[in-house]
Design a protein around this motif. Structure first.
Motif, short mmCIF file in Angstrom:
data_model
loop_
_atom_site.label_atom_id
_atom_site.label_comp_id
_atom_site.label_asym_id
_atom_site.label_seq_id
_atom_site.Cartn_x
_atom_site.Cartn_y
_atom_site.Cartn_z
N TYR A 67 0.82 -1.21 0.00
CA TYR A 67 0.00 0.00 0.00
C TYR A 67 0.86 1.26 0.00
CZ TYR A 67 -3.51 3.41 1.45
OH TYR A 67 -4.33 4.52 1.52
N GLU A 68 1.98 1.23 0.70
CA GLU A 68 2.80 2.44 0.86
C GLU A 68 3.43 2.90 -0.45
OE1 GLU A 68 2.22 0.27 4.55
OE2 GLU A 68 3.07 -0.30 2.60
N ILE A 69 3.67 2.00 -1.39
CA ILE A 69 4.34 2.38 -2.64
C ILE A 69 3.42 2.19 -3.84
CG2 ILE A 69 6.63 1.87 -1.74
CD1 ILE A 69 6.51 -0.77 -3.38
N ARG A 70 2.12 2.16 -3.60
CA ARG A 70 1.20 1.86 -4.69
C ARG A 70 1.23 2.92 -5.78
NH1 ARG A 70 -1.37 4.62 -0.95
NH2 ARG A 70 -3.14 5.97 -1.49
N ILE A 71 1.30 4.21 -5.42
CA ILE A 71 1.26 5.28 -6.43
C ILE A 71 2.47 5.19 -7.36
CG2 ILE A 71 1.20 7.76 -6.82
CD1 ILE A 71 -1.39 6.58 -5.74
N PRO A 72 3.72 5.08 -6.85
CA PRO A 72 4.85 4.93 -7.79
C PRO A 72 4.72 3.70 -8.68
CG PRO A 72 5.66 5.49 -5.60
CD PRO A 72 4.20 5.22 -5.46
N VAL A 73 4.20 2.60 -8.13
CA VAL A 73 4.04 1.39 -8.95
C VAL A 73 2.98 1.62 -10.02
CG1 VAL A 73 3.34 -1.02 -8.93
CG2 VAL A 73 4.80 -0.13 -7.11
N PHE A 74 1.89 2.28 -9.66
CA PHE A 74 0.85 2.58 -10.65
C PHE A 74 1.40 3.45 -11.77
CE2 PHE A 74 -2.66 2.33 -7.16
CZ PHE A 74 -2.47 0.96 -7.10
N VAL A 75 2.19 4.44 -11.40
CA VAL A 75 2.76 5.34 -12.41
C VAL A 75 3.71 4.59 -13.33
CG1 VAL A 75 4.22 7.37 -12.76
CG2 VAL A 75 2.46 7.40 -11.00
N LEU A 76 4.49 3.66 -12.78
CA LEU A 76 5.41 2.87 -13.61
C LEU A 76 4.63 2.01 -14.61
CD1 LEU A 76 8.10 1.73 -11.02
CD2 LEU A 76 8.41 3.31 -12.92
N ILE A 77 3.54 1.41 -14.16
CA ILE A 77 2.73 0.60 -15.06
C ILE A 77 2.15 1.45 -16.18
CG2 ILE A 77 0.62 -0.77 -15.24
CD1 ILE A 77 1.19 -1.77 -12.39
N ILE A 78 1.59 2.60 -15.81
CA ILE A 78 1.00 3.51 -16.81
C ILE A 78 2.07 4.01 -17.77
CG2 ILE A 78 -0.20 5.70 -17.13
CD1 ILE A 78 -1.49 5.20 -14.36
N ALA A 79 3.26 4.33 -17.24
CA ALA A 79 4.35 4.84 -18.09
C ALA A 79 4.81 3.79 -19.08
CB ALA A 79 5.52 5.29 -17.21
N ALA A 80 4.89 2.54 -18.65
CA ALA A 80 5.31 1.48 -19.56
C ALA A 80 4.30 1.31 -20.70
CB ALA A 80 5.47 0.17 -18.79
#
Length: 232
Positions: A67-80
């Motif tokens: 949960y703590e790093i969900r936003i950076p992970v979401f952004v990485l998925i969207i960026a890819a």
């Protein structure tokens, strides 16, 4: 996902929670690329693809993302995914890619995509999340198509200008003929604000009328007063 859930997602995305008319998200690309139907719909469809696949990916991986790093992970998925779409446009629709320019990579920072990933995909199953992403994206496409069509029609008197970048055998439609002088404000930034404002006003009016009709249908009929007894 049952039929009722599908209808609810479709209605939310296309009308009730329309990202362009109700939530007012992603106004930068909405206003910037809507100078023609082709430009607007092309960017809208690219956004639909990114939203659908990113929602599916996040919903599938949501139990494995802290949960703590969900936003950076979401952004990485969207960026890819945005990078894949950007490279595909460059390879197959190069002329259109040059016209859209920076707005394809900017899908990464589009608040519409991240908002649906965070608000819906991170809490629901992959199928429902994919449908939600598609419907929310199609709601944006509808707004872009109407906005781009109106601006192009007023500004240049044509429709589907630039369609030859997608299908070389097709050509734009000169609605008002080749002698139409054009109304420059239609394709300038003020024209985008004025047109979108009119669409939002029309949308609000339609919602108000629908609510009034629904309220009138649900209002109980006034009881009929008993007739006074006739005098003997």
């Amino acid at each position: 996902m049952n039929l009722q859930s599908f209808r609810e997602s479709a209605w939310n995305g296309l009308w009730r929670q329309n990202t362009g008319l109700v939530q007012l998200l992603g106004l930068c690309p909405i206003l910037a690329v809507s100078t023609s139907v082709v430009n607007a719909v092309s960017l809208g469809l690219a956004t639909v693809l990114v939203m659908a696949v990113s929602n599916f990916a996040v919903a599938s991986l949501r139990n494995f993302i802290p949960y703590e790093i969900r936003i950076p992970v979401f952004v990485l998925i969207i960026a890819a995914l945005t990078t894949v779409v950007d490279l595909a446009f460059n390879a197959y629709f190069h002329d259109l890619y040059l016209v859209l320019g920076i707005f394809i990579p900017l899908i990464v920072t589009n608040c519409i995509v991240l908002a649906r990933v965070e608000a819906f995909a991170a809490k629901n199953d992959p199928v429902s999340s994919t449908v939600d992403g598609v419907m929310m994206g199609l709601g944006l496409v509808c707004v872009l198509a109407v906005l781009g069509g109106l601006r192009e029609l007023v500004g240049n008197g044509t429709l589907f200008s630039g369609i030859e970048m997608l299908v070389p055998s097709l050509s734009p439609i000169a609605v008002f003929g080749n002698d139409y002088p054009g109304f420059l404000i239609g394709v300038l930034p003020p024209g985008a604000f004025f047109t979108l404002g009119c669409l939002i006003a029309l949308s609000n009016w339609m919602r108000t009328r629908a609510a009034q009709r629904k309220h009138a249908m649900l209002r109980p009929a006034a009881p009929v007063a008993d007739e006074a007894p006739s005098a003997p």
